[in-house]
Design an enzyme around this catalytic site. Structure first.
Site, PDB file in Angstrom:
ATOM      1  N   GLY A  11       0.788  -1.105  -0.034  1.00 43.33           N
ATOM      2  CA  GLY A  11       0.006   0.066   0.005  1.00 43.33           C
ATOM      3  C   GLY A  11       0.819   1.265   0.024  1.00 43.33           C
ATOM      4  N   GLY A  14      -0.680   4.885  -0.791  1.00 40.14           N
ATOM      5  CA  GLY A  14      -1.840   5.528  -0.063  1.00 40.14           C
ATOM      6  C   GLY A  14      -1.338   6.515   1.012  1.00 40.14           C
ATOM      7  N   LEU A  15      -2.180   6.731   1.773  1.00 41.07           N
ATOM      8  CA  LEU A  15      -1.937   7.881   2.635  1.00 41.07           C
ATOM      9  C   LEU A  15      -0.999   7.499   3.759  1.00 41.07           C
ATOM     10  CD1 LEU A  15      -2.620  10.421   4.298  1.00 41.07           C
ATOM     11  CD2 LEU A  15      -4.391   9.225   5.554  1.00 41.07           C
ATOM     12  N   TYR A 137     -15.756  -3.037   7.901  1.00 42.26           N
ATOM     13  CA  TYR A 137     -14.285  -2.673   7.916  1.00 42.26           C
ATOM     14  C   TYR A 137     -13.765  -2.847   9.376  1.00 42.26           C
ATOM     15  CZ  TYR A 137     -10.017   0.338   7.513  1.00 42.26           C
ATOM     16  OH  TYR A 137      -8.866   0.765   7.713  1.00 42.26           O
ATOM     17  N   LYS A 141     -10.617  -5.797  10.386  1.00 45.06           N
ATOM     18  CA  LYS A 141      -9.336  -5.122  10.915  1.00 45.06           C
ATOM     19  C   LYS A 141      -9.137  -5.983  12.163  1.00 45.06           C
ATOM     20  CE  LYS A 141      -7.591  -2.185   8.272  1.00 45.06           C
ATOM     21  NZ  LYS A 141      -6.089  -2.554   7.409  1.00 45.06           N
ATOM     22  N   PRO A 164      -3.960   2.950  14.854  1.00 44.41           N
ATOM     23  CA  PRO A 164      -3.801   4.672  14.728  1.00 44.41           C
ATOM     24  C   PRO A 164      -5.261   5.178  14.732  1.00 44.41           C
ATOM     25  CG  PRO A 164      -3.552   3.568  12.481  1.00 44.41           C
ATOM     26  CD  PRO A 164      -3.718   2.431  13.412  1.00 44.41           C
ATOM     27  N   ASN A 166      -7.745   8.528  13.664  1.00 48.06           N
ATOM     28  CA  ASN A 166      -7.830   9.219  12.634  1.00 48.06           C
ATOM     29  C   ASN A 166      -6.876   9.799  11.909  1.00 48.06           C
ATOM     30  OD1 ASN A 166     -11.007   8.668  12.402  1.00 48.06           O
ATOM     31  ND2 ASN A 166     -10.733   9.627  14.301  1.00 48.06           N
ATOM     32  N   LEU A 167      -6.474   9.450  10.641  1.00 42.49           N
ATOM     33  CA  LEU A 167      -5.257   9.937  10.028  1.00 42.49           C
ATOM     34  C   LEU A 167      -5.531  10.991   9.002  1.00 42.49           C
ATOM     35  CD1 LEU A 167      -3.562   6.707   9.729  1.00 42.49           C
ATOM     36  CD2 LEU A 167      -3.020   8.326  11.452  1.00 42.49           C
ATOM     37  N   HIS A 180     -12.355  10.635   4.162  1.00 38.88           N
ATOM     38  CA  HIS A 180     -12.883  10.505   5.541  1.00 38.88           C
ATOM     39  C   HIS A 180     -13.266  12.019   5.588  1.00 38.88           C
ATOM     40  CE1 HIS A 180     -10.750   6.806   6.026  1.00 38.88           C
ATOM     41  NE2 HIS A 180     -11.657   6.715   7.180  1.00 38.88           N
TER      42      HIS A 180
END
Length: 356
Positions: A11, A14-15, A137, A141, A164, A166-167, A180
Site C-alpha cells: 500500500g 496510500g496515505l 471494515y 481489521k 492509529p 483518524n489520520l 474521511h
C-alpha cells in the site's frame, strides 16, 4: 532492521504507506519493495504467496487496505469486508510460510465498540457492539489483529499490530464519496472559497484532477459556470456557505500521518509483539468537536462564508479518542499540532492540484 534490510511496504501509494516510505528513505533504508495493486493483487492468495516466495522480504509493513468514510463504508459493505480480510490474511499467511522476520499490521480505531469507554484502551476491544456505519471494515481489521496474535502464539512469529487514530496528511483521499471527514472538509472549504472568488478555472482544474464521486463528474460541464455551481450545491458547497453532514457535535482525534510513520518505524526497529502485546494504540490523546475542526479548517483555507449542518445525516460514533499511555511508556509521542498538520495538508493539496 538494518539499512540494507529488504522491506516490503504494502500500500505504498496510500496515505499511510507513502508516509512510511518517506520515513524509511529519510532514515537511510534503501532496499524497499513497492508494487501497485495492478502489479500485485493482494486479494489473490496464489499471487501473494508467489511474490513472497520470489522476493523474500525480511520486513513487511501491512498498510494496504480498502478505506473510506461513512458514505463509502455504508455503500460498499461487502467490498470493505471481503477486500480487507483477504489482503490481511494473504500477507500474514505468506509472511509466516516464508519466514518473514517481522510484520507490522496497521489497523484502525474503528475496531472499538460504538459506545466504548473513553478514552479507548486496548482492553476495550470486543466489549460491545461496533459502530454500524463502519462495521464491515472494523470486523476485517479485528480479524487481522487476531490472526497476528494467533500466528504468534502457534508459530512463534513476530507480527505486531497497531491501531492509529483518524489520520490525515499528504496523499489523502479527497473524493467526496470515499474520503474521511478531514480531507472532505478541506476540499469543501477550498472549493467554496474559489466559488466566492469567482475562480471557475481553478474549480475546473480541481475537478479534473480529483474526482468528486457519486457519478457527478460525468454530469458536470466544466465550461459552464451554471453546471459547476449546480454540482457543487449537491455537496453543500455555495459561495456564501458550506453545508456539513450531521450535527457537528461528535468528538474525534486526528494524527498527522508523518507522525504515524515515525511511530511505525520506531516500533519496527525497537519492539517485538512480546513488548507490545496483542496491539497498541497510536494517537495524540487529544480530541476536538467536528464543528470546531470545521471552523479551524475554514480559517486555514481562508473561506469567509458560513458553516451550516444537515441534521438529517448520520454523525457516526459520538466520541472516539484513544488512550495512548502505553506508547508514552515506550517514549514516543506525536509532534505535529493539529493546526500545523492542517496547514501542511492544505498546502500539499493545493500544490498537487496545480501539479497536474
Amino acid at each position: 532492521m538494518d539499512k540494507n534490510s529488504k522491506i516490503y511496504v504494502a500500500g505504498h501509494r496510500g496515505l499511510v504507506g507513502s508516509a512510511i516510505v518517506r520515513k524509511l528513505i529519510h532514515d537511510g533504508y534503501s532496499e524497499l519493495l513497492m508494487l501497485t495493486s495492478k502489479e500485485l493483487d493482494l486479494r489473490r492468495q496464489e499471487d501473494t504467496e508467489r511474490f513472497f516466495k520470489e522476493k523474500r522480504p525480511e520486513y513487511v509493513f501491512l498498510a494496504a487496505a480498502k478505506v473510506g468514510g461513512i458514505i463509502a463504508n455504508s455503500t460498499y459493505k461487502a467490498e470493505f469486508i471481503y477486500d480487507n480480510i483477504l489482503i490481511a490474511a494473504n500477507i500474514i499467511h505468506s509472511a509466516y510460510k516464508n519466514g518473514i522476520q517481522k510484520v507490522f499490521n496497521l489497523g484502525s480505531t474503528c475496531i472499538y465498540p460504538r459506545l466504548s469507554p473513553q478514552p479507548m484502551r486496548e482492553e476495550h476491544l470486543l466489549t460491545g457492539s461496533l459502530e454500524p456505519t463502519n462495521e464491515p471494515y472494523a470486523i476485517a481489521k479485528i480479524s487481522a489483529i487476531k490472526m497476528c496474535r494467533y500466528y504468534n502464539e502457534q508459530y512463534g512469529t513476530n507480527f505486531i499490530s497497531v491501531m492509529p487514530t483518524n489520520l490525515y496528511g499528504p496523499n489523502d483521499n479527497f473524493n467526496f464519496e470515499t474520503s474521511h471527514v478531514l480531507p472532505a472538509l478541506i476540499r469543501k472549504f477550498h472549493l467554496a472559497k474559489l466559488l466566492a472568488n469567482d475562480e471557475f478555472d481553478e474549480i475546473a482544474k480541481d475537478i479534473q484532477n480529483y474526482p468528486l464521486g457519486f457519478g457527478l463528474d460525468k454530469k458536470v460541464n466544466l465550461e459552464d459556470r451554471k453546471s459547476i455551481k449546480n454540482v457543487l450545491v449537491e455537496f453543500g458547497i455555495n459561495k456564501n456557505s458550506v453545508v456539513l453532514w450531521g450535527s457537528g457535535e461528535p468528538l474525534r482525534e486526528f494524527l498527522f500521518v508523518d507522525d504515524l510513520a515515525d511511530a511505525c518505524v520506531f516500533l519496527m526497529e525497537n519492539y517485538s509483539y512480546k513488548d507490545i502485546g496483542e496491539f497498541i494504540n497510536i494517537g495524540t490523546g487529544e480530541e476536538i468537536k467536528i464543528k470546531d475542526l470545521a471552523a479551524l479548517i475554514k480559517d486555514v483555507v481562508g473561506f469567509k462564508g458560513q458553516i451550516q449542518y444537515d441534521h438529517t445525516k448520520p454523525d457516526g460514533m459520538p466520541r472516539k479518542v484513544t488512550d495512548v499511555s502505553r506508547m508514552k511508556e515506550l517514549r514516543w509521542e506525536a509532534k505535529t499540532t493539529l493546526e500545523v498538520g492542517l496547514r501542511k495538508t492544505y498546502e500539499w493539496y493545493t500544490a498537487s492540484v496545480n501539479h497536474f
